[in-house]
Scaffold this active site. Structure first.
Site, short mmCIF file in Angstrom:
data_model
loop_
_atom_site.label_atom_id
_atom_site.label_comp_id
_atom_site.label_asym_id
_atom_site.label_seq_id
_atom_site.Cartn_x
_atom_site.Cartn_y
_atom_site.Cartn_z
N ALA A 1 6.54 0.56 -6.13
CA ALA A 1 6.74 1.99 -5.85
C ALA A 1 8.18 2.37 -6.14
CB ALA A 1 6.41 2.30 -4.39
N THR B 1 2.61 4.92 3.25
CA THR B 1 3.74 5.06 4.17
C THR B 1 3.49 6.06 5.31
OG1 THR B 1 6.02 5.91 4.25
CG2 THR B 1 4.66 6.72 2.49
N LYS C 1 3.82 9.90 -2.36
CA LYS C 1 2.94 8.87 -1.79
C LYS C 1 1.63 9.48 -1.30
CE LYS C 1 3.98 4.99 -1.12
NZ LYS C 1 3.79 3.78 -1.95
N TYR D 1 9.59 11.94 -1.65
CA TYR D 1 8.99 10.60 -1.63
C TYR D 1 7.63 10.65 -0.91
CZ TYR D 1 8.23 5.86 0.28
OH TYR D 1 7.67 4.67 0.67
#
Ligand SMILES: NC(=O)c1ccc[n+]([C@@H]2O[C@H](COP(=O)([O-])OP(=O)(O)OC[C@H]3O[C@@H](n4cnc5c(N)ncnc54)[C@H](OP(=O)(O)O)[C@@H]3O)[C@@H](O)[C@H]2O)c1
Length: 287
Positions: free
Chosen positions: A60, A101, A129, A125
């Site tokens: 990632a 996450t 995700k 971010y």
């Protein structure tokens, strides 16, 4: 069984490879050059070569602050890249396990986040995700998505290792009180990944015991003293996040509920404090 682990040089990928070796499970972890997630034909080539039974996506773009100014790159790797890999897994008939996450949540909750709670990421971010989760399940509905949080204990820098260095090198450090989560020892996560190899759907895994970053720093200091490590710092000052403006906003409460993991595996994630003690002993033994 043959696992293809992406992100093999990363914190989780490395530990997972070591665990496979210990357990005698076949695994392959081609480098990013050989298997860039943004290059579907390279992924197909690797799949033909490796012939995996399972593909585990530990790769990632993980620079949370950097993603704010590189949103396109974060989406290309985290979202499109994850979909490319999910499609590759489907093509070769492999199971697909994808790591996600706690940052898919907005952090406004006051009780632990369940797997089916609403995802409203508050930084680039987290958005990349969350997009990944949707693209992966769309491309491969039988995929397993493991959400985890606050990793520590690998070879890369993490919050606990930064605190540890700060406590050894500085008289005084400041740590935020208004971010709460569940630290996760990367070795425990690697075991959890192997436990979930044949599971479908979203599952949370984190060590037990929600804690603020400030309290975590205090506990790191206690553990260091307990293990006879040198500590220079005499004051850990509690501060609010606004005192540390970062490019990306962090969720203030990103505590993951892990009852589903326990229902599926019959296992309770152990307390992060116990895992941290083991990690410190390991660091002492190898340094
Ligand atoms: N760290 C945390 O606290 C945390 C918390 C929650 C969830 N997670 C999730 O857990 C997973 C593992 O995180 P981590 O901390 O182990 O990550 P990491 O240490 O940053 O490693 C990421 C790996 O991905 C590789 N990579 C990056 N771009 C790639 C691309 N385009 N193609 C192929 N590989 C690429 C990197 O390669 P190079 O080695 O060449 O850079 C690196 O090996 C990630 O999905 C992350 O989002 C992490």
């Amino acid at each position: 069984m043959k696992l293809w682990i992406t992100g093999g040089q990363g914190m989780l990928g490395k530990v997972l490879q070591q665990l496979c070796e210990q357990k005698g499970i076949g695994s392959a972890a081609p480098s990013r050059n050989e298997a860039d997630l943004t290059n579907p034909s390279a992924l197909s080539k690797q799949a033909e070569r490796i012939r995996p039974t399972h593909i585990i996506n530990c790769a990632a773009y993980t620079d949370v602050d950097g993603a704010e100014n590189n949103e396109e790159k974060a989406f290309a790797i985290n979202a499109e890249g994850a979909r490319n890999l999910a499609l590759t897994a489907r093509e070769v008939g492999a199971k697909f396990i994808h790591i996600s996450t706690d940052y898919v949540f907005d952090g406004l909750a006051t009780t632990p986040y369940q797997e089916d709670d609403l995802c409203v990421p508050i930084n680039a971010y987290g958005k990349s995700k969350w997009e990944a989760e949707k693209l992966v399940l769309d491309a491969f509905p039988q995929a397993c998505i493991i959400r985890t949080s606050w990793l520590f204990g690998g070879q890369r820098k993490d919050f606990i290792s930064s605190v540890l260095n700060g406590l050894q090198e500085k008289e005084r450090i400041q740590v935020v009180t208004d971010q709460c989560g569940r630290p996760t020892y990367v070795h425990d996560l690697a075991h959890a990944v192997l436990d979930l190899l044949d599971v479908e759907g979203i599952v949370h895994f984190a060590n037990s015991g929600p804690v603020s970053r400030f309290q975590l720093a205090m506990d790191v200091k206690d553990e260091m003293l307990k293990q006879g490590k040198s500590v220079k710092c005499t004051e850990i000052e509690p501060v609010l996040s606004q005192k540390f403006p970062t490019q990306a906003q962090r969720p203030s409460y990103s505590v993951l509920a892990t009852e589903k993991f326990t229902q599926i595996t019959g296992k309770q994630p152990r307390p992060w404090k116990e895992a941290m003690g083991e990690y410190f002993e390991h660091v002492s033994a190898t340094s």
